[in-house]
Design a protein around this motif. Sequence first.
Motif, mmCIF file in Angstrom:
data_model
loop_
_atom_site.group_PDB
_atom_site.id
_atom_site.type_symbol
_atom_site.label_atom_id
_atom_site.label_comp_id
_atom_site.label_asym_id
_atom_site.label_seq_id
_atom_site.Cartn_x
_atom_site.Cartn_y
_atom_site.Cartn_z
ATOM 1 N N GLY A 1 -25.889 19.503 10.111
ATOM 2 C CA GLY A 1 -26.701 20.615 10.445
ATOM 3 C C GLY A 1 -27.978 20.457 9.553
ATOM 4 N N ALA B 1 -28.620 18.946 17.759
ATOM 5 C CA ALA B 1 -28.972 20.088 17.337
ATOM 6 C C ALA B 1 -27.699 21.013 17.773
ATOM 7 N N VAL B 2 -26.739 20.718 18.700
ATOM 8 C CA VAL B 2 -25.598 21.591 19.095
ATOM 9 C C VAL B 2 -24.172 21.309 18.341
ATOM 10 N N MET C 1 -23.575 23.378 14.997
ATOM 11 C CA MET C 1 -23.183 24.597 15.149
ATOM 12 C C MET C 1 -21.929 24.686 15.631
ATOM 13 N N VAL C 2 -21.628 24.121 16.551
ATOM 14 C CA VAL C 2 -20.169 24.173 17.285
ATOM 15 C C VAL C 2 -19.151 24.013 16.348
ATOM 16 N N MET D 1 -18.874 26.751 13.780
ATOM 17 C CA MET D 1 -18.355 27.923 14.276
ATOM 18 C C MET D 1 -16.878 27.763 14.333
ATOM 19 N N LEU E 1 -13.883 29.647 12.284
ATOM 20 C CA LEU E 1 -12.616 30.466 12.852
ATOM 21 C C LEU E 1 -11.441 30.107 12.282
ATOM 22 N N ARG F 1 -8.626 33.619 16.361
ATOM 23 C CA ARG F 1 -9.216 32.757 17.563
ATOM 24 C C ARG F 1 -8.508 31.324 17.452
ATOM 25 N N ARG G 1 -6.197 29.476 18.408
ATOM 26 C CA ARG G 1 -5.836 28.364 19.482
ATOM 27 C C ARG G 1 -7.200 27.960 20.237
ATOM 28 N N ALA G 2 -8.324 29.097 20.401
ATOM 29 C CA ALA G 2 -9.437 28.733 21.167
ATOM 30 C C ALA G 2 -10.167 27.643 20.301
ATOM 31 N N ALA G 3 -10.222 27.780 18.815
ATOM 32 C CA ALA G 3 -10.954 26.934 17.931
ATOM 33 C C ALA G 3 -10.262 25.609 17.904
ATOM 34 N N LEU H 1 -8.762 24.388 20.028
ATOM 35 C CA LEU H 1 -8.966 23.596 21.848
ATOM 36 C C LEU H 1 -10.454 23.030 21.578
ATOM 37 N N VAL H 2 -11.508 23.538 20.864
ATOM 38 C CA VAL H 2 -12.635 22.967 20.725
ATOM 39 C C VAL H 2 -12.841 22.039 19.696
ATOM 40 N N LEU I 1 -7.810 31.524 27.031
ATOM 41 C CA LEU I 1 -7.846 30.652 26.104
ATOM 42 C C LEU I 1 -9.308 29.751 26.437
ATOM 43 N N ILE J 1 -17.123 29.863 22.553
ATOM 44 C CA ILE J 1 -17.418 29.047 20.893
ATOM 45 C C ILE J 1 -18.420 28.114 21.236
ATOM 46 N N GLY K 1 -22.148 28.359 19.967
ATOM 47 C CA GLY K 1 -22.675 27.225 18.864
ATOM 48 C C GLY K 1 -24.211 26.647 19.538
ATOM 49 N N GLY L 1 -27.621 26.636 18.192
ATOM 50 C CA GLY L 1 -28.242 24.998 17.636
ATOM 51 C C GLY L 1 -29.583 24.821 18.367
ATOM 52 N N HIS M 1 -33.197 24.552 16.379
ATOM 53 C CA HIS M 1 -33.819 23.300 16.339
ATOM 54 C C HIS M 1 -34.711 23.230 17.397
#
Lengths: 146, 178
Positions: A30, A56-57, A60-61, A64, A68, A74, A76-78, A80-81, B19, B26, B30, B34, B38
């Motif tokens: 970033g 750009a994206v 940030m994801v 985040m 977490l 969170r 399990r959600a994090a 998963l991501v 879930l 998230i 994000g 982002g 930008h």
Amino acid sequence: MKKGFLGTLVYHLCRLLAGGVFFFAGAVKGADVGAFAGEIANYRMLPYFFNYLAAAVLPMVELMAGTLLLFNRRVRAAALVVGGLNLVFIVALVSALLRGLDIGCGCFGPGDGGSSSLVEALLRDLGLMAAIFLIWRLRGDNPLSQ
Amino acid sequence: MSPGPSFSSRFLFADFVHLFLEALAICLVGAFFGVLLHHPLLWKVVSGQSFSQAVLPMEERHPGEVFLVPVAVEEVGAMAARGAVLVDARPRELYREEHIRGAVSLPLAKAGEEVAAFRKRFPVTVPVIVYCSGYGCRDSHELGARLIAAGYGEVLVYEGGFPEWRDQGLPLGRGDGP
């Protein structure tokens, strides 16, 4: 799934490892989105503009989800991501290796290694995937708990 | 009477949906931040503007710094037709696979060894346009600075680079030759 002291220890170690790695990767990428877009473009998988959109994206994801995981919220959600992101990175690395691309990984921003680092990055991502799986399995007694 | 889905299976499905929605949230948050952070960069890419701020007013320049003039995709072909040399700063393997037609390969990693040969081939009075893997790729800027240090007087950077050229359907070359 019942987990004893060892299970709790492994869970927290995996959580901190995965969270730390993704937080760090997100922060480094970033910091120079333009250069990171160049790294993504080297993989030649996305149309021109989407290299920049992803650059750009993605950080940030990663930031985040990493935050977490580090703060044990969170989870399990994090997981998963970061698991989904990790899968995408593994596919990109395998594709680059199969096409014999002589490029840096770009995993931690621009200039983080030469062509040999693709294999190292793939091994690292497979290790991270194992850690993410353990986080998922060891998170609470209820396999679906948050 | 059909028993229907059990309480536990309905619970599991609802939990999975929950879930999935959390994970989606998230990603969306994000993505929102982002793009928000930008959006100037993204807008410049969409509109094809230069964003290197390569040409600064004289009073803002620092002694010893090299500033390369950016050139847009529309001008690259016209300048090449007038005799400018297009230089591909990417690794040679990428050049062999595909490059801008007419470009010569001078990878940044090999610039130390190959600039002398390049100078023998192209006189320093010839305008040079350097490109690499698009906006944000710094190899072209670094190679451009080396070419200026080697004596070239007119060195420009095509910042959109190979990805922009290819995506606009402009002529490409393959293999070792231009």
